[in-house]
Design a protein around this motif. Structure first.
Motif, short mmCIF file in Angstrom:
data_model
loop_
_atom_site.label_atom_id
_atom_site.label_comp_id
_atom_site.label_asym_id
_atom_site.label_seq_id
_atom_site.Cartn_x
_atom_site.Cartn_y
_atom_site.Cartn_z
N MET A 20 -3.57 30.41 16.58
CA MET A 20 -3.82 29.16 15.93
C MET A 20 -3.29 29.14 14.80
SD MET A 20 -7.53 27.22 15.84
CE MET A 20 -7.51 25.46 15.36
N ALA A 21 -2.49 27.80 14.46
CA ALA A 21 -1.90 27.57 13.38
C ALA A 21 -2.70 27.98 12.07
CB ALA A 21 -1.27 26.14 13.31
N GLU A 22 -2.04 28.15 10.83
CA GLU A 22 -2.84 28.48 9.82
C GLU A 22 -3.23 27.06 9.07
OE1 GLU A 22 -3.77 31.24 8.52
OE2 GLU A 22 -3.14 32.39 10.43
N SER A 46 -9.34 7.44 4.71
CA SER A 46 -9.18 8.76 5.44
C SER A 46 -10.54 8.97 5.84
CB SER A 46 -8.26 9.42 4.82
OG SER A 46 -7.01 8.90 4.91
N VAL A 47 -11.24 9.24 5.02
CA VAL A 47 -12.86 9.98 5.31
C VAL A 47 -13.46 9.18 6.37
CG1 VAL A 47 -15.01 9.95 4.30
CG2 VAL A 47 -13.27 10.59 2.87
N SER A 48 -13.31 7.90 6.50
CA SER A 48 -13.87 6.93 7.42
C SER A 48 -13.42 7.34 8.99
CB SER A 48 -13.60 5.41 7.33
OG SER A 48 -14.25 4.60 8.23
N VAL A 49 -12.08 7.42 9.03
CA VAL A 49 -11.16 7.66 10.04
C VAL A 49 -12.06 9.07 10.56
CG1 VAL A 49 -9.22 8.30 11.02
CG2 VAL A 49 -9.36 6.27 9.81
N VAL A 50 -11.92 10.00 9.64
CA VAL A 50 -12.34 11.51 9.99
C VAL A 50 -13.57 11.57 10.69
CG1 VAL A 50 -13.01 13.80 9.24
CG2 VAL A 50 -10.59 12.76 8.66
N GLN A 129 -9.86 19.50 5.51
CA GLN A 129 -8.67 19.63 6.13
C GLN A 129 -8.08 18.55 6.90
OE1 GLN A 129 -6.36 22.85 6.76
NE2 GLN A 129 -6.63 22.70 4.69
N ARG A 130 -9.08 17.78 7.70
CA ARG A 130 -9.04 16.79 8.38
C ARG A 130 -8.74 15.60 7.64
NH1 ARG A 130 -10.29 17.79 13.75
NH2 ARG A 130 -11.27 19.74 13.84
N LEU A 135 -4.49 11.94 5.26
CA LEU A 135 -3.95 11.30 4.10
C LEU A 135 -2.30 11.32 4.08
CD1 LEU A 135 -6.53 11.89 1.29
CD2 LEU A 135 -5.60 9.62 1.92
N LEU A 136 -1.95 12.79 4.58
CA LEU A 136 -0.68 13.01 4.50
C LEU A 136 0.19 12.72 5.85
CD1 LEU A 136 -1.03 16.84 3.01
CD2 LEU A 136 -0.03 14.85 1.79
N LYS A 137 -0.51 12.18 6.61
CA LYS A 137 0.04 11.65 7.96
C LYS A 137 0.58 12.88 8.60
CE LYS A 137 0.50 6.79 6.79
NZ LYS A 137 -0.07 6.89 5.66
N VAL A 138 -0.07 13.84 8.69
CA VAL A 138 0.39 15.02 9.57
C VAL A 138 -0.68 15.57 10.47
CG1 VAL A 138 1.96 15.79 7.78
CG2 VAL A 138 -0.36 16.87 7.73
N PRO A 139 -0.42 16.19 11.39
CA PRO A 139 -1.60 16.89 12.57
C PRO A 139 -2.50 17.63 11.87
CG PRO A 139 0.67 16.76 13.61
CD PRO A 139 0.76 16.76 11.87
N ALA A 140 -3.88 17.47 11.76
CA ALA A 140 -4.84 18.51 11.57
C ALA A 140 -4.56 19.79 12.14
CB ALA A 140 -6.34 17.97 11.44
N PRO A 141 -4.69 20.92 11.66
CA PRO A 141 -4.84 22.37 12.41
C PRO A 141 -5.77 22.24 13.59
CG PRO A 141 -4.92 22.58 9.93
CD PRO A 141 -5.05 21.08 9.98
N GLY A 142 -5.27 22.44 14.55
CA GLY A 142 -6.29 22.49 15.71
C GLY A 142 -5.84 23.51 16.80
N VAL A 143 -6.24 23.32 17.93
CA VAL A 143 -6.01 24.33 18.89
C VAL A 143 -4.77 23.75 19.60
CG1 VAL A 143 -6.85 25.15 21.32
CG2 VAL A 143 -8.33 24.35 19.78
N PRO A 144 -3.81 24.87 19.72
CA PRO A 144 -2.60 24.72 20.35
C PRO A 144 -2.32 24.32 21.88
CG PRO A 144 -2.86 26.99 20.06
CD PRO A 144 -3.90 26.26 19.34
N ASN A 145 -1.55 23.93 22.37
CA ASN A 145 -1.35 23.42 23.84
C ASN A 145 0.02 24.21 24.45
OD1 ASN A 145 -1.67 22.42 26.61
ND2 ASN A 145 -1.14 20.61 25.72
N PRO A 146 0.04 25.35 24.67
CA PRO A 146 1.28 26.13 25.28
C PRO A 146 1.71 25.62 26.55
CG PRO A 146 -0.33 27.66 25.50
CD PRO A 146 -1.11 26.11 24.66
N GLY A 147 0.89 25.02 27.41
CA GLY A 147 1.13 24.55 28.83
C GLY A 147 0.80 25.71 29.96
#
Length: 560
Positions: A20-22, A46-50, A129-130, A135-147
């Motif tokens: 999993m990503a750091e 952002s707090v409300s969205v999360v 983290q979420r 706020l940074l408009k980047v994906p939150a660390p989460g479970v990968p999907n390698p296919g």
């Protein structure tokens, strides 16, 4: 190479590792180019969205996961936290940095409190983290999907990620941090995920490594040979066959009845428990009605929920634990006074006795639900330590019309005077999680002492034996409702020590049912004696295995 951790459940998995990503890096501490009001607007959005996302994921997951994720959502929108964020924004910080600092400060406060609140610190980190990621408009660390299907290896797993793991893709889970009662472990157990937590050396695992995750033996094998892989796949097939076998009542090979019951946190899980073969409920936790509320629920509100649960088990035993809360799970209407060591403070029956009206209302609601249904209601008090506390609770139950009143044995004190406690109570139920914690002086929510949080410890088993013997002499039932009952071999030991019923997560019922059916009462008692004679937890487990292997094999079964 082999790595040790704490296995959750009895499953086995084989597959390639995906790491999993750091975590996101710490936001840079730089002055904002926006005014504080605009930064506050960004932070609140952002707090409300999360929070909304956590609520949505909770509703999707259901069960214990929903409780966890809803609690995280409430953390995100905690007014005290937002006040701290706003103060930092007034000093010219960016929303990202202000959120990071405010959440970190609150996390440190929770960590210092230890116990239940200390465990929530990790959940708060995930929320932070979420929010920062949004706020940074980047994906939150989460479970990968390698296919492809894989074994997930992570430092630890956030509740939101554990709750929504795609079980068609994730073969198993290995975490470097965490203990057997962390949220990762609890949710993995509920979802029947093959998991090992607290495997500190698993940092050596790399993407693509083939591993065997052997939860039954607390083992991760890196780069296994072909024979080991074949043996693991055979065990996987055997376990699948057991799960698909017709459901029968729990019993030993000689016909001795050992009812297998479910641990439930709300009425929502009742139907699934029945489908998996639960013969009743051995622990119905009522905290879901009280936590995160600013007032105690009314008698009517409680009665409605208890009636739902009892109606799902007509004619069957349902054991309800009254509110187990206090300084480690502070409630403003019960006891929110800060205590230096809340695990040893005003909790359980102590807190309820301090606020008797709450206990009276809960017992009144239970009595009304009992009168309206056909279930066999048993009620028990948590954290009993003395005969006086036992008599106080049982007298109050009888005054309010409840016919079967018992106690939780979670303290060494109650176990050591079990004959006197059971002289007053109608039954005892041993909570092995807390009993282990207090016997070994090891906080059950701290990964740093997870190696001591082992119900195989001979000292814990000896206390269980004390309660079992007292119940046998007095003709009083003795149940097990801690997670120890979900270990198929330990379940045999517990029956050998005098337990008359076992209660566990519904997902563990099939494995335990199959294990009990392999041994007679005489076998169970002999296996239990072998475990009791050992010097430590690992030795006790090994001694029990050796004793079990020497047991005659009943017709149509195989010794594990």
């Amino acid at each position: 190479m082999e790595f040790r951790g704490t296995g959750i459940g009895q499953g086995v998995a084989v597959g390639p590792v995906v790491r999993m990503a750091e975590r996101l890096p710490e936001p840079v501490d730089r002055p904002s180019h926006l005014d504080p009001a605009r930064e506050e607007e960004r932070a609140r959005a952002s707090v409300s969205v999360v929070a909304d996302d956590l609520q949505r994921k909770g509703a999707q997951a259901g069960g214990a996961a929903q409780d966890v994720l809803e609690a995280q959502a409430m953390m995100a929108e905690d007014p005290t936290l937002m006040d701290d964020v706003v103060k930092r924004l007034a000093d010219g910080k960016t929303a990202e940095r202000a959120v990071f600092e405010a959440f970190a400060a609150f996390r440190d406060l929770l960590s210092s409190m230890g116990g239940y609140m200390g465990e929530r610190a990790a959940d708060l980190d995930d929320v932070s983290q979420r929010v920062v990621a949004h706020l940074l408009k980047v994906p939150a660390p989460g479970v990968p999907n390698p296919g492809h299907r894989f074994v997930l290896v992570a430092r630890d797993l956030a509740p939101a990620d554990t709750a929504l793991l795609d079980l068609t893709q994730v073969l198993g889970l290995v975490t470097i941090d965490g203990g057997p009662t962390s949220h990762t472990a609890i949710l993995a157990r509920e979802k029947s995920i093959v998991a090992i937590v607290g495997a500190a050396d698993a940092t050596a695992l790399a993407d693509g490594d083939t591993v065997i995750v052997d939860a039954e033996n607390d083992l991760v094998v890196q780069g296994p040979d072909a024979d080991a892989v074949a043996a693991a796949k055979e065990r996987i097939a055997e376990r699948a066959a057991r799960a698909a076998a017709p459901i029968t009542p729990g019993a030993l090979a000689d016909g001795t009845s050992v009812p297998l019951l479910a641990n439930l946190g709300s009425a929502d899980g009742a139907a699934n428990a029945v489908e998996l073969g639960a013969e009743g409920v051995g622990l119905f936790r009522t905290e879901f009605l009280f936590l995160d509320a600013d007032r105690a629920p009314s008698v009517r509100e409680q009665q409605e929920q208890y009636t739902r649960m009892l109606s799902a088990f007509p004619g069957r035993k349902v054991v309800v634990r009254v509110l187990d809360a206090g300084a480690d799970k502070p409630l403003s209407f019960l006891n929110d006074a800060e205590e230096e060591n809340p695990a040893l403070g005003l909790r359980g029956i102590r807190a309820l006795r301090h606020a008797e009206v709450i206990l009276r209302e809960q017992l009144t609601a239970l009595a009304a639900a009992d009168a309206a249904t056909d279930a066999d209601l048993w009620v028990m008090a948590p954290m009993i330590a003395t005969v006086d506390e036992t008599r106080y609770f049982t007298d109050l139950c009888r005054e309010l019309g409840l016919k079967t009143a018992g106690v939780m044995v979670e303290t060494p004190s109650a176990a050591l005077i079990a004959d006197r406690v059971l002289g007053v109570a109608d039954f005892a139920s041993i909570g092995t999680n807390d009993l282990t914690q207090y016997t070994m002086a090891a906080d059950r929510l701290l990964g740093t002492v997870a190696n001591l949080q082992d119900p195989w410890a001979p000292a814990v088993l000896r206390l269980v034996a004390e309660v079992g013997a007292a119940g046998g002499r007095l003709g009083k039932p003795v149940g097990i409702c801690g997670e120890a009952a979900a270990d198929p071999l330990l379940a045999v030991v517990l029956v050998g020590l005098g337990a008359t019923t076992l209660s566990m997560s519904p997902s563990a019922l099939a494995d335990v049912r199959a294990s009990l059916a392999r041994y007679t009462r005489e076998d169970a008692e002999r296996i239990a004696r072998a475990a009791l004679a050992a010097e430590g937890a690992a030795e006790a487990k090994q001694a029990a295995k050796q004793a079990a292997e020497s047991a005659p094999t009943p017709t149509g079964t195989t010794v594990p």
